[in-house]
Structure formats: structure tokens, C-alpha cells
Design an enzyme around this catalytic site. Structure first.
Site, mmCIF file in Angstrom:
data_model
loop_
_atom_site.group_PDB
_atom_site.id
_atom_site.type_symbol
_atom_site.label_atom_id
_atom_site.label_comp_id
_atom_site.label_asym_id
_atom_site.label_seq_id
_atom_site.Cartn_x
_atom_site.Cartn_y
_atom_site.Cartn_z
ATOM 1 N N LYS A 153 2.167 2.162 -5.090
ATOM 2 C CA LYS A 153 2.910 1.665 -6.257
ATOM 3 C C LYS A 153 2.137 1.849 -7.556
ATOM 4 O O LYS A 153 2.720 2.175 -8.585
ATOM 5 C CB LYS A 153 3.229 0.170 -6.083
ATOM 6 C CG LYS A 153 4.152 -0.126 -4.928
ATOM 7 C CD LYS A 153 4.408 -1.609 -4.798
ATOM 8 C CE LYS A 153 3.229 -2.412 -4.336
ATOM 9 N NZ LYS A 153 2.751 -2.126 -2.982
ATOM 10 N N GLN A 157 2.339 -6.010 -3.080
ATOM 11 C CA GLN A 157 2.632 -6.102 -1.636
ATOM 12 C C GLN A 157 3.935 -5.339 -1.329
ATOM 13 O O GLN A 157 4.174 -4.310 -1.946
ATOM 14 C CB GLN A 157 2.705 -7.565 -1.162
ATOM 15 C CG GLN A 157 1.347 -8.268 -1.141
ATOM 16 C CD GLN A 157 0.931 -8.808 -2.481
ATOM 17 O OE1 GLN A 157 1.683 -9.477 -3.168
ATOM 18 N NE2 GLN A 157 -0.293 -8.542 -2.887
ATOM 19 N N GLY A 168 -4.105 -4.460 -4.770
ATOM 20 C CA GLY A 168 -5.104 -3.485 -5.232
ATOM 21 C C GLY A 168 -4.371 -2.222 -5.605
ATOM 22 O O GLY A 168 -4.076 -1.408 -4.749
ATOM 23 N N HIS A 169 -4.018 -2.076 -6.880
ATOM 24 C CA HIS A 169 -3.243 -0.914 -7.311
ATOM 25 C C HIS A 169 -4.190 0.157 -7.845
ATOM 26 O O HIS A 169 -4.874 -0.034 -8.838
ATOM 27 C CB HIS A 169 -2.193 -1.334 -8.351
ATOM 28 C CG HIS A 169 -1.113 -2.182 -7.748
ATOM 29 N ND1 HIS A 169 -0.098 -2.768 -8.462
ATOM 30 C CD2 HIS A 169 -0.893 -2.539 -6.448
ATOM 31 C CE1 HIS A 169 0.692 -3.440 -7.624
ATOM 32 N NE2 HIS A 169 0.213 -3.319 -6.412
ATOM 33 N N ASP A 202 0.814 -1.229 0.000
ATOM 34 C CA ASP A 202 0.000 0.000 0.000
ATOM 35 C C ASP A 202 0.842 1.270 0.000
ATOM 36 O O ASP A 202 0.422 2.298 0.539
ATOM 37 C CB ASP A 202 -0.969 0.036 1.196
ATOM 38 C CG ASP A 202 -1.804 -1.221 1.276
ATOM 39 O OD1 ASP A 202 -2.250 -1.686 0.233
ATOM 40 O OD2 ASP A 202 -1.985 -1.732 2.400
HETATM 41 P P1 IMP Z 1 -2.583 -12.731 1.750
HETATM 42 O O1 IMP Z 1 -1.603 -12.203 0.759
HETATM 43 O O2 IMP Z 1 -4.014 -12.459 1.352
HETATM 44 O O3 IMP Z 1 -2.329 -14.159 2.110
HETATM 45 O O4 IMP Z 1 -2.381 -11.901 3.120
HETATM 46 C C1 IMP Z 1 -1.211 -12.009 3.918
HETATM 47 C C2 IMP Z 1 -0.864 -10.666 4.552
HETATM 48 O O5 IMP Z 1 -0.448 -9.764 3.531
HETATM 49 C C3 IMP Z 1 -2.027 -9.978 5.256
HETATM 50 O O6 IMP Z 1 -1.511 -9.252 6.353
HETATM 51 C C4 IMP Z 1 -2.567 -9.015 4.227
HETATM 52 O O7 IMP Z 1 -3.239 -7.919 4.797
HETATM 53 C C5 IMP Z 1 -1.269 -8.591 3.560
HETATM 54 N N1 IMP Z 1 -1.452 -8.162 2.164
HETATM 55 C C6 IMP Z 1 -1.652 -8.953 1.086
HETATM 56 N N2 IMP Z 1 -1.734 -8.216 -0.024
HETATM 57 C C7 IMP Z 1 -1.571 -6.936 0.347
HETATM 58 C C8 IMP Z 1 -1.514 -5.701 -0.378
HETATM 59 O O8 IMP Z 1 -1.615 -5.645 -1.609
HETATM 60 N N3 IMP Z 1 -1.305 -4.580 0.365
HETATM 61 C C9 IMP Z 1 -1.133 -4.626 1.718
HETATM 62 N N4 IMP Z 1 -1.182 -5.748 2.433
HETATM 63 C C10 IMP Z 1 -1.383 -6.897 1.745
#
Ligand code: IMP
Length: 436
Positions: free
Chosen positions: A27, A234, A51-52, A24
């Protein structure tokens, strides 16, 4: 290479853009700005957990699977083999884009080696989070990412190439049957097979023209000297290997993910741009040393509109953490920072930067491996005067208030990386290029 109508832009170094915090960082907007100069924009890891967000004029786009370059006509976009793709989500995203006048036909290429996120992966993700068998609740996005990557590693999964293959229905129903039995045993609600098979068959039909051998396509583009832009999702602190394990995602957003997630050699990365928010946020569980659970934290969340682009969850907010940024720079060889959302700090009287941690009388200059150690770390702060001036409307870097420049200078000094780009607000126009 494929995509014959594509015009070649002036060559910029092949650039990797990574989130240098917990995701977040903004990017999407930076990729969008750099996409103008690139020929090919590539996602190499993650899935629809990303989520870009990009704002163009009055339009707002949130891309989950499709690379942000899609918003620029004629750019080639690649969903690399390192991604996990929910075919139903991809169809929905492409339909939505088409409905808004953005066609991906002939310029989006999806790796036949990319693994599938299937409906049971999402059910398992949700069940694991609710049941928390292990006593660890990650706070995932529940998009099935962890279970899909786990099946990939366990050699149990199906890939995009299987989905669009003629033999898919038989393969999939076999797979589904085995997974349903397993889910029943562990008390997870089983999906309804007929509907799933039907939906996936429709998705396969829709996606077939996009699926190809992207390894060959990217190799050709690389050898032909096309400008490549790798769009990380991420962030480094969510990296499966280098993040705050187990509170991480199941892929490698860091630079190593580019090679395994595209099939390109390490030397294909010519420049690394780390994206940093001027403060820090985190969604989901896990240690976060500079988190603020006070009025300043609330202020950052509200002023920065810190709510998840994928899940809508409120983000945890805190001061800038130079230990994290230094760690991200070191791991990825960051050449430049792109700093976003400086304007969110505009009204604060003083601002703080975490320069080190302390734990049990020991000083940490880098991130400890164990999440439980990081959770006990207390930040050592430096306090700087705030600028108390609106920076949103400025049109030149030189117009920045001196205190804001001092804040950025200190951030760069503490991390040993120069500033390359500065962005204020979500719109394309509010971006300043410095060193790059
Ligand atoms: P997962 O990727 O859905 O398995 O989530 C694992 C961890 O990564 C959690 O803490 C999510 O909130 C975090 N996370 C996954 N994708 C994003 C992202 O695009 N932005 C911020 N946090 C993310």
C-alpha cells in the site's frame, strides 16, 4: 484550512486505499504514487504496527505512523482520531524524517482525539503474547495496539489532547499509578514511573504544535473540495469485525473505519481502490487456506523479500486467494484493484488461483465467520500456465507476456473488479495506471 503554503492539485475523487488481504500488500508505494494528485493524505486507523515502505531514488523510507504523503512536499498529512499513537514512536519517526530533509512542520496534523499508546500497553501486549492466558497467541507486532484500543473502549485511556494539555503531568501520574497497581496484580513487569513521565513530557513538548482538532480541519478541507486520500493500514482480513477473529488487529481497516476514524461522512469516499498482492502473505498466527509450506512458499518469500517491515518476521506465503479478494471487494465496494508484485511469480512454470473453499463436503464462495472453520477449509484451485519471462523491466502494459495478462484477467473476472493500477518492484516509476 491550516497549511497556508499548500497548493491545490487537480481534483481527483476522494479515494480510499485499502489492503484487500492480510496487510503488506504494498500500500505504501501506491499511496505514494496517488499522493501526487491528492491535497490531503489521511491515516484513519491502526498505529505503529503498520510499516509502509516507499523507495524514492536510492532512499528507502518505512513509515509507521506518519501518512505516506509526507514524502511529497506541500501535501497535508493527517493522523486521524481513529488511530492509536505511540508518542515516543511518533517523535522518533519525525526526527528521522527531519534528519533526512523531510519536514512535517505546518503540514502534519495529529488529532487531539487520537488515543495514546503508552509504555504499559506495549508491556501488556508482550505479556499477553508470552503468557497466552487465553490459549490464543495472535502473533501481534507488540506495539501495544490491542491494549490501547481495549483501554479506549473501556473508557480508561488518555488521548493526544490530554498529552499536550497543561494538566497532563498530574493526569498521567494518576493514570500510571493505577495501571502499575493493576499490572503488579497480574504479574506484568511494571514500568519505571519517573523515566516514563519524563519521556512523555518531552514528547508532549515536541508534538504540541502538531496536535489539533482534525475533525474540523478535515471537514473544512472536504467542504472546500480538496482531494482526500485515505491511507488504510493492515488489511480487510485483519479487520476487527470482518477478519479472521481473534487473529486480527484491533481496528477497522475496512471502509467503515474511515468515518469513525476521521469524522467525515460516508459520502466523502468517492472511490475505493483495493490493493492486492499477486499472491498472498500473512504475518502472525491464524488461518490462511492457500498457505504453501513447500519450495514454492520459500521461493515466494525469498523472491518477494517477504519479511515484516515493522518486526522483520518472515511472512507466510501462498497462492492468490480469490475468495478473500471477492470478500474484500464486497465489503468495501472496491472500484479498482491495484495489483502489486506480479514479477515475483515470473519464474514459475504454473500459477494457481484459489476460486473457492471446500469443508466437510460443503463449498464456500465467501469467507466463513469462524476462524476454526476457515482453518479447515481446503482451497479449490485453478491452475494457469506461468509466463516465465521477466516482467520487471517492461515499460508498457501491452508488453506484459500473454500468460501474465491472462492471470490478471482471471483475477479480475473472479472478483468482479477491474484492474486500475499495476505495480512491479518498490520504486515509484514501476507503476502503470490503467483505468484510473
Ligand atoms: P497487532 O496489530 O500488533 O495487534 O497484531 C495483530 C495481527 O495483525 C498480527 O497477526 C500482526 O502480525 C498483524 N498485523 C498488524 N499490523 C500489520 C501490518 O501492518 N501488516 C501485516 N500484518 C499486520
Amino acid at each position: 484550512m491550516a497549511g497556508g503554503t499548500h497548493k491545490m492539485a487537480a481534483k481527483i475523487p476522494n479515494t480510499l486505499l485499502i489492503g484487500a488481504q492480510w496487510g503488506d500488500e504494498g500500500k505504501g508505494k501506491i499511496v505514494d504514487v496517488l499522493s501526487r494528485e491528492a491535497d490531503v493524505v489521511i491515516r484513519y486507523q491502526g498505529g505503529s504496527n503498520a510499516g509502509h515502505t516507499i523507495e524514492v531514488g536510492t532512499e528507502r523510507y518505512v513509515l509507521h505512523l506518519v501518512p505516506s504523503g509526507i514524502l511529497h512536499p506541500n501535501k497535508i498529512c493527517v493522523i486521524g482520531n481513529g488511530m492509536v499513537v505511540d508518542p515516543l514512536a511518533l517523535v522518533a519517526e519525525l526526527r528521522e524524517l527531519a534528519g533526512r530533509g523531510i519536514s512535517a512542520d505546518g503540514r502534519l496534523f495529529v488529532s487531539d482525539r487520537a488515543h495514546l499508546v503508552l509504555p504499559w500497553h506495549k508491556l501488556l501486549d508482550a505479556a499477553r503474547e508470552q503468557g497466552a492466558e487465553t490459549g490464543v497467541r495472535i502473533g501481534t507486532t507488540q506495539r501495544g495496539i490491542g491494549p490501547a484500543y481495549a483501554d479506549k473502549a473501556a473508557r480508561l485511556n488518555l488521548r493526544m489532547g490530554d498529552l499536550v494539555d497543561g494538566a497532563m503531568p498530574a493526569l498521567l501520574s494518576q493514570h500510571l499509578e493505577a495501571r502499575c497497581r493493576e499490572m503488579e496484580r497480574s504479574g506484568v513487569p511494571t514500568p519505571e514511573p519517573t523515566r516514563i513521565l519524563e519521556e512523555l513530557a518531552q514528547a508532549a513538548e515536541f508534538l504540541r504544535p502538531f496536535v489539533t482538532d482534525t475533525v474540523t480541519l478535515l471537514q473544512q478541507a472536504y467542504r472546500a473540495g480538496r482531494s482526500l486520500l485515505f491511507e488504510g493500514a493492515q488489511g480487510v482480513m485483519l479487520d476487527l469485525d470482518f477478519g479472521t477473529y481473534p487473529y486480527v488487529t484491533s481496528s477497522n481497516p475496512s471502509c467503515g473505519g474511515v468515518c469513525t476514524g476521521t469524522g467525515l461522512p460516508a459520502r466523502a469516499i468517492e472511490r475505493v481502490l483495493g490493493v492486492l498482492k499477486a499472491y498472498t502473505t500473512r504475518v502472525g498466527a491464524g488461518p490462511f487456506p492457500t498457505e504453501l509450506q513447500d519450495a514454492v512458499g520459500t521461493h515466494l518469500r525469498e523472491r518477494g523479500r517477504e519479511f515484516g517491515a515493522t518486526t522483520g518476521r518472515p511472512r507466510r506465503c501462498g497462492w492468490f486467494d480469490a475468495v478473500v479478494a471477492r470478500y474484500a471487494a464486497m465489503l468495501n465496494g472496491v472500484d479498482y484493484w491495484a495489483v502489486t508484485k506480479l514479477d515475483v511469480l515470473d519464474t514459475l512454470e504454473t500459477v494457481r488461483i484459489c476460486v473457492a473453499y471446500e469443508c466437510d463436503g460443503r463449498r464456500y464462495e465467501t469467507v466463513p465467520a469462524r476462524a476454526r472453520d476457515l482453518a479447515r477449509c481446503v482451497p479449490v484451485y485453478e491452475e494457469l500456465p506461468g509466463w516465465r519471462t521477466a516482467t520487471t523491466g517492461i515499460s508498457r502494459f501491452a508488453e506484459l507476456p500473454p500468460a501474465a495478462r491472462a492471470y490478471l484477467d482471471r483475477l479480475c473476472e473472479l472478483t468482479g473488479v477491474p484492474l486500475g493500477l499495476l505495480s512491479f518492484g518498490p520504486r515509484r516509476e514501476t507503476t502503470f495506471r490503467l483505468g484510473i
